[in-house]
Design a protein around this motif. Structure first.
Motif, PDB file in Angstrom:
ATOM      1  N   TYR A   1       0.805  -1.221   0.000  1.00  0.00           N
ATOM      2  CA  TYR A   1       0.000   0.000   0.000  1.00  0.00           C
ATOM      3  C   TYR A   1       0.842   1.277   0.000  1.00  0.00           C
ATOM      4  N   ARG A   2       2.164   1.143   0.106  1.00  0.00           N
ATOM      5  CA  ARG A   2       3.037   2.323   0.170  1.00  0.00           C
ATOM      6  C   ARG A   2       4.284   2.068  -0.665  1.00  0.00           C
ATOM      7  N   HIS A   3       4.693   3.113  -1.380  1.00  0.00           N
ATOM      8  CA  HIS A   3       5.901   3.011  -2.183  1.00  0.00           C
ATOM      9  C   HIS A   3       6.559   4.389  -2.238  1.00  0.00           C
ATOM     10  N   THR A   4       7.877   4.418  -2.152  1.00  0.00           N
ATOM     11  CA  THR A   4       8.597   5.680  -2.264  1.00  0.00           C
ATOM     12  C   THR A   4       9.614   5.609  -3.397  1.00  0.00           C
TER      13      THR A   4
ATOM     14  N   LEU B   1       0.699   6.388  -1.646  1.00  0.00           N
ATOM     15  CA  LEU B   1      -0.122   5.610  -0.719  1.00  0.00           C
ATOM     16  C   LEU B   1      -1.411   5.231  -1.433  1.00  0.00           C
ATOM     17  N   VAL B   2      -1.829   3.978  -1.311  1.00  0.00           N
ATOM     18  CA  VAL B   2      -3.102   3.550  -1.881  1.00  0.00           C
ATOM     19  C   VAL B   2      -4.191   3.992  -0.913  1.00  0.00           C
TER      20      VAL B   2
ATOM     21  N   ARG C   1      -7.397   4.715  -6.160  1.00  0.00           N
ATOM     22  CA  ARG C   1      -7.155   6.110  -5.790  1.00  0.00           C
ATOM     23  C   ARG C   1      -5.881   6.162  -4.967  1.00  0.00           C
ATOM     24  N   TYR C   2      -4.962   7.028  -5.409  1.00  0.00           N
ATOM     25  CA  TYR C   2      -3.692   7.211  -4.711  1.00  0.00           C
ATOM     26  C   TYR C   2      -3.603   8.599  -4.091  1.00  0.00           C
TER      27      TYR C   2
ATOM     28  N   THR D   1      -3.115  -3.313  -1.405  1.00  0.00           N
ATOM     29  CA  THR D   1      -4.008  -3.119  -0.274  1.00  0.00           C
ATOM     30  C   THR D   1      -4.130  -1.624   0.005  1.00  0.00           C
ATOM     31  N   VAL D   2      -5.107  -1.267   0.798  1.00  0.00           N
ATOM     32  CA  VAL D   2      -5.318   0.131   1.178  1.00  0.00           C
ATOM     33  C   VAL D   2      -4.425   0.463   2.357  1.00  0.00           C
TER      34      VAL D   2
END
Length: 153
Positions: free
Chosen positions: A2-5, A84-85, A94-95, A140-141
């Motif tokens: 749900y998170r990526h940088t 972030l999802v 939606r991000y 995932t959210v």
């Protein structure tokens, strides 16, 4: 996930005459971190693999995009994009995408909604379709507290 940088450095071509990132480039950055997110999931946003039958391939046009600006980014400044999802529906993702200066200052926050679509082989028109399970199962959210608090780390 749900998170990526993704970290980057402001290029001269991204700036206006004052050396500040032109607002339109934030939208390019948002797309860049989204594509990198898909690669981190072991996929590509462009379904052209021979492993995926043509009738199961999807595209991801944007149905909404916005960005609020807090502080400028300037030429040669390093920054981090945080994706972030925020929400997954049957046919859309939606991000929230935040842009962080290396000193921890939030410089912008964007929203991007992408729809899962498939081209009709007869008419050529795009039609929204359910997000394929092979993709949906990997996303995932983000937890509410992560979405609510603008922090990176």
């Amino acid at each position: 996930m749900y998170r990526h940088t993704l970290s980057d450095r402001v290029q001269f071509a991204d700036t206006d005459m004052a050396g500040i990132v032109h607002f339109s480039n934030f939208f390019r950055y948002m797309e860049r971190v989204e594509h990198d997110f898909f690669r981190a999931l072991g996929m590509s946003i462009w379904d052209k693999s021979n492993e995926i039958p043509v009738e199961e391939r999807v595209g991801w046009p944007r149905v909404h995009i916005s960005c609020d600006f807090k502080a400028p980014l300037v030429f040669e400044e390093e920054f981090t994009m945080e994706l972030l999802v925020e929400e997954i529906r049957a046919k859309t993702i939606r991000y929230v995408i935040r842009f962080w200066k290396n000193n921890g200052e939030l410089c912008a926050e964007g929203k991007l909604v992408a729809a899962s679509v498939r081209r009709d082989p007869v008419t050529g028109k795009m039609k929204a379709v359910n997000i394929p399970e092979r993709i949906r199962d990997r996303i995932t959210v983000a937890p509410a507290e992560l979405l609510a608090l603008p922090q990176i780390g």
